[in-house]
Structures are given as C-alpha cells and as structure tokens.
Design a protein around this motif. Structure first.
Motif, PDB file in Angstrom:
ATOM      1  N   HIS A  18      47.547  61.291  12.629  1.00  0.00           N
ATOM      2  CA  HIS A  18      46.593  62.300  12.862  1.00  0.00           C
ATOM      3  C   HIS A  18      45.954  62.013  14.188  1.00  0.00           C
ATOM      4  CE1 HIS A  18      42.987  64.990  12.665  1.00  0.00           C
ATOM      5  NE2 HIS A  18      43.645  65.734  11.836  1.00  0.00           N
ATOM      6  N   MET A  22      45.919  63.932  17.791  1.00  0.00           N
ATOM      7  CA  MET A  22      44.719  64.523  18.525  1.00  0.00           C
ATOM      8  C   MET A  22      44.612  64.227  19.992  1.00  0.00           C
ATOM      9  SD  MET A  22      43.251  66.600  16.507  1.00  0.00           S
ATOM     10  CE  MET A  22      44.440  67.165  15.366  1.00  0.00           C
ATOM     11  N   CYS A  25      47.146  65.845  22.008  1.00  0.00           N
ATOM     12  CA  CYS A  25      46.549  67.403  22.406  1.00  0.00           C
ATOM     13  C   CYS A  25      45.484  67.116  23.637  1.00  0.00           C
ATOM     14  CB  CYS A  25      46.346  67.820  21.182  1.00  0.00           C
ATOM     15  SG  CYS A  25      45.340  69.368  21.271  1.00  0.00           S
ATOM     16  N   PHE A  26      44.519  66.182  23.219  1.00  0.00           N
ATOM     17  CA  PHE A  26      43.431  66.220  24.255  1.00  0.00           C
ATOM     18  C   PHE A  26      43.878  65.374  25.732  1.00  0.00           C
ATOM     19  CE2 PHE A  26      40.983  66.123  20.105  1.00  0.00           C
ATOM     20  CZ  PHE A  26      40.757  67.551  20.224  1.00  0.00           C
ATOM     21  N   PHE A  49      37.893  81.134  28.480  1.00  0.00           N
ATOM     22  CA  PHE A  49      38.696  80.712  27.096  1.00  0.00           C
ATOM     23  C   PHE A  49      37.853  80.381  26.118  1.00  0.00           C
ATOM     24  CE2 PHE A  49      40.739  77.208  25.122  1.00  0.00           C
ATOM     25  CZ  PHE A  49      41.910  77.136  25.306  1.00  0.00           C
TER      26      PHE A  49
ATOM     27  N   GLU B  97      40.002  67.603  14.849  1.00  0.00           N
ATOM     28  CA  GLU B  97      40.830  68.616  14.409  1.00  0.00           C
ATOM     29  C   GLU B  97      40.361  69.967  14.734  1.00  0.00           C
ATOM     30  OE1 GLU B  97      42.966  67.790  10.869  1.00  0.00           O
ATOM     31  OE2 GLU B  97      43.815  70.202  10.830  1.00  0.00           O
ATOM     32  N   LEU B  99      37.903  70.523  16.874  1.00  0.00           N
ATOM     33  CA  LEU B  99      37.963  70.701  18.514  1.00  0.00           C
ATOM     34  C   LEU B  99      39.429  71.088  19.089  1.00  0.00           C
ATOM     35  CD1 LEU B  99      36.259  67.723  19.904  1.00  0.00           C
ATOM     36  CD2 LEU B  99      35.848  70.172  20.415  1.00  0.00           C
ATOM     37  N   SER B 100      40.590  70.670  18.275  1.00  0.00           N
ATOM     38  CA  SER B 100      41.870  70.954  18.582  1.00  0.00           C
ATOM     39  C   SER B 100      42.144  72.658  18.286  1.00  0.00           C
ATOM     40  CB  SER B 100      42.898  70.140  17.980  1.00  0.00           C
ATOM     41  OG  SER B 100      43.130  70.462  16.558  1.00  0.00           O
ATOM     42  N   LEU B 103      40.888  74.823  20.744  1.00  0.00           N
ATOM     43  CA  LEU B 103      41.948  74.897  21.777  1.00  0.00           C
ATOM     44  C   LEU B 103      43.178  75.865  21.429  1.00  0.00           C
ATOM     45  CD1 LEU B 103      42.108  71.180  23.007  1.00  0.00           C
ATOM     46  CD2 LEU B 103      40.974  72.828  23.977  1.00  0.00           C
TER      47      LEU B 103
END
Lengths: 161, 396
Positions: A18, A22, A25-26, A49, B97, B99-100, B103
């Motif tokens: 996990h 993450m 993604c960041f 956004f 999660e 925060l993602s 996005l």
C-alpha cells in the motif's frame, strides 16, 4: 521477520504494498507539480483542481441529496416504506429533473451563451444561446415522464380497500 | 457496477487522449504542451492510414468522455458519504489513501470540466488548456492506476458476492442494502429502497445515452443537427463550403488583400525557390480525394477535396524525397499558423494542397486560395491560407 512486518502494519495501518503504491502515485503528482510551478497561472490550475472536488463534494452533492430528501418528504415516500400498493410519483420527478440538471451542467457554456468572442473566432458564427432549446428538451422529458406516470396509474387494477 | 464500467471505459479515454497528442507530431515540437518529459507514449510516426484514424481517436475521446459523465457522478454519489467519515483518519495509511482519492476525484472532475469548457469555447478557467488538460490527465491516471490495484479485489468480491441476475430481477419491495463491507461503503442505516438496482442502472445508462445522442452529431455528418446543444451541431450555411469552420479568416487576420490576384505560393527546396500563382497551380495535375477533417475539440466532417499532390510540389521544388516540410500560412499570429509534415505525410497519394472542395473554390474561411489536407492529420495542422512550403532533403 514476522514481528517486523507486524510492527510496520501497526505503525502504518496496512501492508508495505500500500505504501509503495501511494509513494508512486505522489511521485508522479509531485513531478508534475514541480514542472508546473513556473507555468503562468499555475495557482489557478491548483485552484480549479481542488475546487472541482470541493464544489462537487461540498456543494453539488449536498444540494442534490437535500433536494431529493425534500422531494421524498413532500411525497411521503419514507412514511410508507416498501408499500407497493401505490404508484409513487418520486421517480417520475427525479428522472426528468436529473436529466435536465445533467444537460445543464454538461452543456452550460452553450445554454448560457458563454465565450461569445472565442466562439465567433473559432466557428465564424455568432453564438445563439441554447437556453430555449434546453428548456424545451427538459419540458419534453417532464412531459414524457408525466404521461408514463398517468399510464401506470390508470393500468393499476382497482382493489377494494 | 459503475466502477466496472469506468474500469473498462476510462482507459479508452486516456489512451485516445494520448494518441491525439501523438497525432500532433511531438517529434517536431508541435504537440502542446511541448515539453512533457517522460510523460508520453513512446515516440512513433503518426500514420496517414486509415484516413479516419484521427477522426476516430479524437471523436472517441470527446464523445466517450461526455457519455461517461453520468457514470462518474453515479460512482461519486455512491461513495461520497465516506468523505464525511468520523474520525477522518485512523492511520497513516488511511491519510495517504484519502489524499490519493483527492487526486482521483479532483483529477476526473478537473478533466471533465476543462474538457467540456474547451469544446464549447468558454475559457472561463483562464489558464492554458493544453498544459492543464495534459498534466491533469497524468495526475488522474496515476491515482486511477493505484486505486484500481488497491480496489480490484474488492470489486471482484462485491460482484461475486451476490447473483447479478437475481439483483437485477429483484422488485423494488425486495431490494435490500448490501451486507456491511470491510470498507464501510454500505450505509449503516439505509432508508427504504425507492428504486430497484435494475432501475438505478437503467437511469444512469439512459442519461449516458441521452448525452451520447446529443453529442454524436458533431462527428457524423448526416446527424449533425442532432447535436442540439453543442457548437458543431450547426453547419454554416449550405453549398459546397457549408461545413464547419475551425478558425474564421477574420479572426486569423486574413482578408481579400492577401488572397487576391497578387497571391503567390513560394515552394522552397534547399537553395531553390519556385513561385506559383493560383492559375499555375490549377494547371498542374489535379487529384481529388474524399477525406475527413477532424478537430481535437470533438467534431469532424468528410468532404471531397481537389488540388495538387504535395509530392508533386516537392518534386517541383527539387526535393522529390523530402524528410519533412514546413507549411506556413498567411496568418501572422496564432498558435497554428505553421505546421511541420513528416515524409510519409507529404508522399501519401491523397496528401494535397487543396484548391477546391466539393467542386467549388475553397471559401475564404476554409483557406482560399489554398490549404493543406492530409489523411489522418489533425485539422489545425491542415494549414489554411498557405503562403509557403519549405521541403527539406535528407542531408539539408
């Protein structure tokens, strides 16, 4: 080994996979943010956004959830849970209202006649606001829904109380 | 169910968007935004065949993007209550999660909003559309991939937990909330069902169909007028030139003074320059081709173009095997007043410097005295009001 993964789980909340996802993604987002920092009006992009999510979650969603709750209360739907005996008008109002609202959101610039000068430059035509077309389509949807409701009511077998 | 629909269809929107970018020729620095680092498809030459390729990719990207709006909203409707979870965070993993998910949700809504405003010419956002929509897509895509990897097992187990056929057949009175799930998405105290699952799916599907029906006319000539609420549902007048214009001559600052009898086309190849007037161009062998012209803003049309083959003009300029060519317009300013064509785009037998369309001279708005038309090339690179073409040989 098991103890150390257990320790990680307790500290992080779930497995290592996990965290890797993450971070990936960041990392992509961070790279893009660094790239866009020098861009003119970058702060407006950020505003739009985050604003898109905020407007949906804290404005649009509460508005239509509240409108729906009000409609249900008005029609007394929740007071007669699951009573198949009566034909409810609820979905016959929900459907055309949702459709009309959706068309308004999606085709908003045309309906409100936004961006007249860019429209003229792009198409060589003057913008005609589509407000009347949208009203006509929405009215037609309400009409069809009402006729359908009337048919459902009239087809219901009469039952003695 | 909505999740499954998006899992299948959103990748198609993402890929067609990236293909549209590739169609603009990033290797010539003419795809926007021009500097995207490694966030792009591997470089390849955008083909000229099939001629409808760009029409298909951009049409799918825009039309599917619009059709999916109700599905996205329905998906958000089913998960938004989670947003108000309390306490908001139980672990570091959950904070990350969430925060993602910002996005993910911000990303899809940002892409929908900027895309819809762009195709309707309402630049209310005030920033550069290409930059924002391109990078916004990558922010969303990264969050989408991560979300799918994390949630796919949940999607599969949720779909397998009950018989889909049984759920779809259930009457309203028999419709019950799902059993509690590990993610806490199911309402703890659900109200009575006001609609069947079948009905909810039909509603979302119906709304998608409605949007599709009001959009597809932008891409199909016989149905053009059905795009009742979009700019490209209107054809400008009738006659041979009565098809949508992308940039009006007045907006481009091109008028009779530049395009009248004194207009000349300059053909350059190395040190040579050949100059031709319109009559000389008309006396060269003419070729007619039925070709689509498509705009990345989600509309296209197919017309019959007549003119001189670009490869004949290359030979005339003394460069029979060009590696590239730069076409310049009479338009002085403007993002698309020139375009670079690759070798195969010049040599295609249907690649033309068009002088006529549907049997009549081009109108000023469609690029009179001469415009480029190349199979599968984005519309804005089919340069109008051509002033010069510079062909480059291999070692020039």
């Amino acid at each position: 080994m098991r103890e150390s993964t257990g320790g990680f789980r307790a500290w992080y909340g779930t497995g290592l996979r996990h965290l890797v996802l993450m971070v990936a993604c960041f990392a992509v987002t961070g790279w893009i943010v660094l790239r866009l920092v020098g861009e003119p009006r970058a702060e407006r992009m950020l505003l739009w956004f985050v604003g898109a999510a905020v407007v949906h979650d804290l404005l649009l969603f509460p508005v239509y959830a509240t409108a729906d709750a009000a409609l249900r209360r008005l029609l007394g739907v929740d007071a007669h849970p699951g009573s198949g005996a009566r034909v409810s008008a609820l979905n016959h109002i929900r459907l055309p209202a949702l459709a009309g609202g959706l068309l308004f959101l999606v085709y908003l610039p045309g309906i409100l006649g936004q961006g007249g000068s860019t429209y003229l430059a792009a198409t060589g035509q003057h913008r005609q606001p589509y407000l009347s077309r949208w009203l006509a389509i929405t009215a037609a949807l309400f009409l069809v829904s009402a006729v359908w409701y009337a048919i459902r009511i009239s087809r219901r077998p009469c039952r003695s109380p | 169910m909505y999740g499954l629909a998006l899992l299948v269809s959103l990748p198609l929107v993402i890929v067609t968007g990236l293909l549209d970018y590739a169609a603009y020729g990033p290797q010539f620095g003419q795809a926007l935004p021009s500097d995207v680092g490694w966030l792009r498809l591997p470089p390849f030459d955008w083909p000229t065949r099939p001629a409808w390729l760009f029409r298909l990719t951009q049409g799918l990207h825009v039309t599917l993007g619009i059709v999916l709006v109700p599905v996205v909203l329905a998906k958000l409707w089913s998960v938004t209550p989670k947003l108000f979870d309390w306490p908001p965070a139980r672990s570091l993993a959950q904070v990350l999660e969430r925060l993602s998910l910002l996005l993910l949700v911000g990303g899809i809504l940002f892409q929908i909003a900027t895309g819809l405003l762009n195709i309707q010419y309402a630049y209310l956002f005030g920033f550069d559309f290409y930059t924002a929509h391109y990078f916004g897509a990558w922010v969303f895509t990264a969050a989408f991939v991560v979300h799918v990897v994390l949630k796919l097992p949940r999607l599969v187990s949720a779909l397998r937990s009950r018989s889909p056929r049984g759920e779809l057949r259930a009457a309203r009175a028999a419709t019950r909330a799902e059993p509690a799930d590990p993610d806490g998405l199911v309402a703890a105290r659900p109200g009575p069902a006001t609609e069947t699952r079948r009905g909810a799916l039909a509603l979302v599907g119906g709304l998608s169909l409605l949007l599709g029906a009001l959009t597809v006319g932008q891409s199909l000539d016989p149905l053009r007028r059905t795009a009742l609420l979009l700019p490209r549902g209107r054809a400008p007048g009738g006659g041979p030139n009565g098809f949508p214009v992308n940039r009006a001559a007045a907006a481009a600052g091109v008028g009779e003074a530049d395009t009248g009898r004194q207009w000349r086309l300059a053909l350059r190849g190395g040190q040579r320059t050949a100059t031709l007037d319109r009559d000389q161009l008309l006396s060269l062998p003419q070729h007619t081709a039925e070709l689509p012209i498509a705009c990345v803003e989600g509309w296209s049309t197919r017309q019959t173009w007549t003119g001189v083959r670009l490869r004949d003009l290359a030979a005339l300029a003394g460069v029979p095997a060009p590696v590239s060519a730069t076409v310049r317009s009479l338009e002085r300013a403007g993002l698309f007043n020139q375009a670079v064509l690759a070798s195969h785009q010049i040599l295609d037998p249907d690649a033309l410097l068009a002088l006529r369309v549907n049997g009549a001279d081009l109108s000023l708005d469609h690029g009179y005295p001469a415009r480029v038309i190349v199979p599968a090339l984005p519309g804005v690179h089919c340069t109008k009001w051509v002033n010069s073409i510079e062909f480059r040989a291999r070692n020039a």
